[in-house]
Write an enzyme that holds these catalytic residues in place. Structure first.
Site, PDB file in Angstrom:
ATOM      1  CE  LYS A  31      -0.624  -0.056   5.053  1.00  0.00           C
ATOM      2  NZ  LYS A  31      -0.084  -1.423   5.269  1.00  0.00           N
ATOM      3  CG  HIS A 160       3.750  -1.339  12.018  1.00  0.00           C
ATOM      4  ND1 HIS A 160       4.225  -0.056  12.202  1.00  0.00           N
ATOM      5  CD2 HIS A 160       3.825  -1.589  10.691  1.00  0.00           C
ATOM      6  CE1 HIS A 160       4.571   0.448  11.024  1.00  0.00           C
ATOM      7  NE2 HIS A 160       4.342  -0.452  10.095  1.00  0.00           N
ATOM      8  CD  GLU A 233       3.856  -6.523   8.233  1.00  0.00           C
ATOM      9  OE1 GLU A 233       3.308  -5.410   8.434  1.00  0.00           O
ATOM     10  OE2 GLU A 233       3.366  -7.596   8.612  1.00  0.00           O
TER      11      GLU A 233
END
Length: 365
Positions: A31, A160, A233
């Protein structure tokens, strides 16, 4: 306006990652910038992919990437999303609530699960823990217990730290908590084989990535010294510095005080917050990205506002910026613009998405 995309920058970032954090395999955050060119390059050099929707997964699969190189990371998936993931063989997915666990159990009982816990860097520009992640102290135990009761395949822990973090030491603290949850899951009978340290890595030319790598390596050596699959990520890290945005000044207004002196200069450019600066307004100081034209560097500086191209009064790209005086038809260059720019652009007011010019320097050696 147009972007200049330096293909080699992405490749060099991958090499740098593998040199600085060799134990961690990067799964690129689609994204962040879903350009086919970016995805194709990363697919060819061996990266995995972190996807949050069916469309992102299909885009990656269309590049002949095997399903085992994809994470379905959204923790709030629809029934359809889960069924689709099962149909294409993307088994690795994330969850952080009982409701999500029940859906996965119903539609994809063979899925390989990562439990996402909340860990926010308070200095990050976007604290993802407000929306995602189980509380490791108050909520994790019950969810782990229920996962065991349903006989689901929990294999990993995920976190995260947030977007735009400037505190590299938080990776150490987060990995420390991940170790506690890892042990808790192992004690519950799960065979834990995967640690996902998420994203949040900066992508500019600063030293923050090197510092982050140092803390990651230190924590992994201390808390996970044995052989283990470790992934991450990163999105911004791979594409931020690879893209430079060139905008044209299409209008100018000089605001003066009653005595005739210049108070502020307004510049109007051919991009804006409904285009390439959509999310950028909320995750970065745009003023730090502006590079004036060389010919204007000796000009006097004035308090300036850079306005976007639409008719909306909220379309302010940058305010209260000390900028050398420019003229209509001059260009303003914005560096480090590869992340959350093209992927969030709209067609509001009829303005098209900014075009991209790819630059691929041939290695003459």
């Amino acid at each position: 306006p147009f972007f200049i995309f330096d293909v080699n920058d992405v490749i060099e970032k991958y090499k740098n990652w593998m040199q600085k954090i060799p134990r961690v395999v990067p799964f690129y955050c689609v994204k962040c910038n879903s350009s086919n060119s970016v995805l194709r390059i990363l697919a060819q050099i061996g990266a995995g992919f972190e996807c949050a929707t069916e469309e992102e997964i299909q885009q990656v699969l269309d590049l002949n990437v095997s399903p085992d190189r994809i994470i379905f990371s959204h923790t709030m998936k629809s029934d359809y999303d889960i069924k689709y993931s099962a149909s294409v063989g993307v088994k690795l997915m994330t969850y952080d609530t009982l409701g999500e666990l029940e859906k996965i159990h119903k539609h994809f009982p063979d899925a390989e699960l990562m439990l996402r816990f909340r860990f926010d860097d308070e200095s990050s520009l976007s604290a993802l823990g407000l929306k995602f992640g189980v509380d490791p102290d108050a909520e994790a135990s019950d969810l782990i217990k229920r996962t065991r009761e349903l006989k689901m395949n929990l294999i990993g822990i995920n976190f995260h730290i947030g977007v735009g973090s400037r505190n590299p030491a938080v990776y150490y603290d987060a990995i420390k908590i991940a170790k506690k949850l890892f042990d808790q899951c192992s004690s519950a009978g799960f065979k834990m084989t995967l640690l996902n340290i998420g994203g949040g890595f900066c992508g500019d030319s600063s030293s923050f990535f090197d510092q982050s790598a140092m803390y990651v390596n230190k924590a992994l050596k201390e808390y996970f010294p044995n052989k283990l699959d470790i992934i991450s990520e990163p999105g911004t890290y791979f594409v931020a510095s690879a893209y430079t945005l060139v905008c044209n000044i299409v209008g100018k207004r000089v605001r003066k005080l009653p005595d005739g002196t210049v108070d502020k200069i307004n510049y109007y450019i051919d991009d804006g917050i409904f285009g390439s600066f959509n999310i950028m307004q909320r995750i970065a100081d745009v003023g730090e990205k502006v590079v004036p034209m060389d010919k204007n560097l000796k000009n006097k500086k004035y308090q300036s506002t850079i306005w976007g191209q639409t008719c909306a009064s909220v379309d302010i790209v940058c305010d209260n910026l000390e900028l050398c005086e420019h003229e209509i038809d001059d260009q303003l260059i914005f560096k480090n613009m590869g992340h959350y720019t093209l992927s969030t652009s709209t067609l509001f007011n009829g303005f098209p998405v900014t075009k991209v010019c790819e630059y691929n320097k041939i290695d003459e050696n």
